[in-house]
Scaffold this active site. Structure first.
Site, PDB file in Angstrom:
ATOM      1  N   GLU A  18     -19.710  -8.945   7.983  1.00 50.12           N
ATOM      2  CA  GLU A  18     -20.833  -8.335   8.693  1.00 50.12           C
ATOM      3  C   GLU A  18     -21.817  -9.374   9.222  1.00 50.12           C
ATOM      4  OE1 GLU A  18     -19.159  -5.404   5.763  1.00 50.12           O
ATOM      5  OE2 GLU A  18     -19.862  -7.478   5.619  1.00 50.12           O
TER       6      GLU A  18
ATOM      7  N   LYS B 191       0.840  -1.190   0.000  1.00 45.31           N
ATOM      8  CA  LYS B 191       0.000   0.000   0.000  1.00 45.31           C
ATOM      9  C   LYS B 191       0.875   1.240   0.000  1.00 45.31           C
ATOM     10  CE  LYS B 191      -3.870  -2.009   2.588  1.00 45.31           C
ATOM     11  NZ  LYS B 191      -4.647  -1.966   3.853  1.00 45.31           N
TER      12      LYS B 191
ATOM     13  N   ARG C 185     -25.840  -5.937   4.734  1.00 46.81           N
ATOM     14  CA  ARG C 185     -25.251  -7.234   4.379  1.00 46.81           C
ATOM     15  C   ARG C 185     -25.539  -8.299   5.428  1.00 46.81           C
ATOM     16  NH1 ARG C 185     -20.067  -6.161   0.948  1.00 46.81           N
ATOM     17  NH2 ARG C 185     -19.704  -8.313   1.502  1.00 46.81           N
TER      18      ARG C 185
END
Length: 625
Positions: free
Chosen positions: A365, A279, A393
């Protein structure tokens, strides 16, 4: 040498370049991403990390004929630049500009709209099998990050995909939390090219056909192959799903990526390529702190992010984070749960203070909600900190595992309403409609920061599930008390006495409603709760006013205004009702204040809507059955 990037108008231009020019092109692409994000804000670390992978994919595969599905899609800025949108990058995430995520309506190269995690393998498998059914030979490629692999949906798709040994499906795991030392990286480059090559694939098939006549030898050979791979790869899990696993390889090394992808392109059946990226690659400040540069606002790249002076107002997220720590200090039963959104949901300090009571379950979730239910069954008091858009979700788990069992789980719903630059995929527009129809659920809608803390304490005091919804950012700046006081459950308050018209406000739109009420000389009520409604207050207001207006920053269909209509009808009260809220369409990215004004939910819009509907005409007198 003349710049290369301005000559790339689509991937066909890219594929005409000699391979030795791809490295300087990648450098220009990375600089372009950094320059644009520093001007508009947006996702930075993830995009800097996928530059070479994006170049390699469009160089090797015949896009858009070959389909690329980017999981989440927050790493697609290099993809957008290479697919004809370079000149529109200054409009990124701006109203009327290009999206920060893939959108099918934006480009033929955006083959699948994304923004939520872990959907790419399912979608790419569907595309691969559609191609097979239609007699086409195109490839489908899913690019999924390591974080997204924590979700069950990704493994459901892997489990399904592995049985289709003729599907032209390539799954690329973009692993950006692992580093490869140079010797291992060089070895992996060689082995990746070897294991993805035709000779290796052919040798495997010949070996299978010969050794299957002698099952013990076949099993021995298989175990030896797995052990050999296990020396240089993290696991053979993906092979067990039926994929041919290749990697890990350096995702910034074009000399490794391109030959490996070219080899994989020739193979049939499900392929799994594990690439390791970093990243923030190429921008030292983002490499050093990828979290801070994950989604920055505007900044000067030569200086980097500058810590702002103390903000004049606390955000709702900060209010929640402080409340969580204070309530945890008071009540040892409290536990905090987040599905991989520690920073975004305000749990950093809670984790530091109460590490044994903090649970980050990953991008999962569904698991987060049922996990909370299990904790609640044993007498704990879970607080699930989750964005409104992500609670969608876990709807089955919310109903089946929490509400039916009437368990005392608090849902702290951040990002309720419009969220601005992230657009429709991240807007918390539907929580009131989808929660208020569920028995045992309650929904609190604080009007400001001070009331948010009070209603969080009120929700925590209940012995059933309660959601507290609040927006991104700050409100009017109402300073919360440091106490853990509560408010009366299910009760609202009259904030302004007026005549003729009563405006019932749910949440932070109370303040523009008060402004409109002043201009209209209307009564304004802070309802506080979308469920249970304060029906006694509603009947009182209906009896003394000619018409009612409901205002909410949520879907008007099935929302709090609908609850008011249902309650009036059940009480036999006939009264004109004007429902103001988010319309029945998806609202794209842009400045939140401008978006709200665009749908008539600022003070001027509320006033105009009331005048247009009721004018100076007298509404019918109340009739109570």
């Amino acid at each position: 040498m003349a710049p290369l990037l301005p000559t790339i108008h689509d991937p066909a231009d890219l594929r005409r370049l000699p391979r030795e020019q791809l490295r300087p092109l990648a450098d220009e692409l990375r600089a372009c991403v950094l320059d644009n994000v520093s001007r508009t804000g947006g996702h930075l670390s993830s995009n800097l990390g996928t530059v070479e992978l994006t170049v390699a994919l469009h160089y090797v595969f015949d896009t858009p004929e070959d389909r690329i599905v980017w999981d989440v899609g927050h790493q697609t800025y290099p993809h957008k630049i290479l697919t004809g949108r370079r000149e529109r990058m200054p409009t990124l995430r701006q109203q009327g500009g290009i999206s920060g995520f893939p959108q099918r309506t934006e480009s033929v190269y955006d083959t699948f709209g994304t923004a939520h995690s872990s959907t790419s393998i399912s979608a790419a498998l569907g595309m691969a099998l559609a191609a097979r059914q239609k007699g086409e030979t195109r490839h489908a490629i899913a690019v999924i990050g390591d974080g997204a692999m924590t979700a069950g949906m990704a493994f459901e798709a892997l489990n399904n995909a592995g049985v289709y040994d003729d599907a032209r499906l390539l799954v690329i795991l973009n692993d950006n939390d692992m580093s490869i030392s140079p010797p291992v990286g060089a070895l992996n480059r060689y082995l990746a090219q070897l294991m993805s090559g035709q000779f290796y694939a052919a040798a495997k098939e010949v070996g299978k056909s010969v050794l299957k006549a002698a099952p013990p030898l076949f099993q021995l050979a298989k175990r030896l192959e797995e052990q050999a791979k296990g020396m240089v790869v993290p696991a053979t899990l993906f092979e067990k799903f039926g994929f041919n696993y290749i990697g890990p390889i350096d995702g910034h090394d074009l000399d490794s990526l391109i030959p490996t992808l070219e080899n994989l392109k020739q193979l049939k059946g499900p392929q799994f390529l594990h690439v390791v990226t970093r990243k923030g690659q190429g921008y030292k400040l983002a490499e050093a702190d990828p979290v801070a540069y994950h989604g920055p606002g505007k900044f000067d790249p030569s200086i980097g992010l500058v810590k702002p002076a103390a903000a004049p107002k606390k955000t709702f997220t900060q209010v929640f984070g402080q409340w969580l720590c204070d309530m945890a200090a008071k009540d040892g039963r409290l536990v905090g749960i987040t599905p991989a959104m520690r920073e975004g949901s305000g749990l950093v300090e809670f984790e530091q203070q109460f590490p044994d009571r903090y649970y980050d379950v990953g991008i999962a979730e569904q698991h987060a909600v049922t996990f909370a239910a299990g904790l609640a069954c044993e007498g704990l008091k879970p607080v699930v900190a989750i964005y409104s858009t992500f609670l969608q979700r876990a709807y089955d788990q919310l109903i089946h595992d929490v509400a039916i069992q009437n368990l005392p789980v608090v849902f702290a719903l951040d990002r309720a309403g419009l969220v601005g630059a992230d657009g429709a995929t991240h807007a918390g527009a539907y929580d009131i409609p989808f929660l208020r129809c569920v028995p045992n659920m309650a929904i609190a809608c604080p009007a400001d920061e001070a009331e948010c803390r009070l209603l969080l304490s009120t929700a925590f005091a209940q012995n059933h599930p309660v959601a507290v919804r609040y927006p991104r950012g700050a409100g009017v700046g109402a300073v919360p008390a440091l106490t853990l006081d509560t408010l009366p459950y299910g009760k609202g308050e009259v904030r302004r006495e007026g005549r003729r018209i009563a405006i019932l406000a749910f949440g932070t739109l109370l303040y523009p409603a008060l402004e409109a009420g002043q201009a209209l000389d209307a009564t304004v009520v802070n309802m506080r709760w979308a469920k249970p409604l304060d029906e006694a207050l509603l009947r009182e207001v209906a009896a003394s006013h000619e018409a009612i207006v409901t205002v909410e920053e949520g879907a008007v269909m099935g929302g709090a205004g609908s609850a008011v209509l249902e309650a009036l009808q059940a009480a036999g009260i006939e009264r004109p009702v004007l429902q103001l809220g988010l319309p029945d369409r998806f609202i794209e990215h842009g400045d939140p204040a401008r978006l709200l004004a665009g749908v008539g939910l600022d003070a001027a819009g509320i006033e105009a809507a009331v005048r247009a509907r009721f004018g100076a005409a007298q509404a019918p007198q109340a009739r109570i059955a």
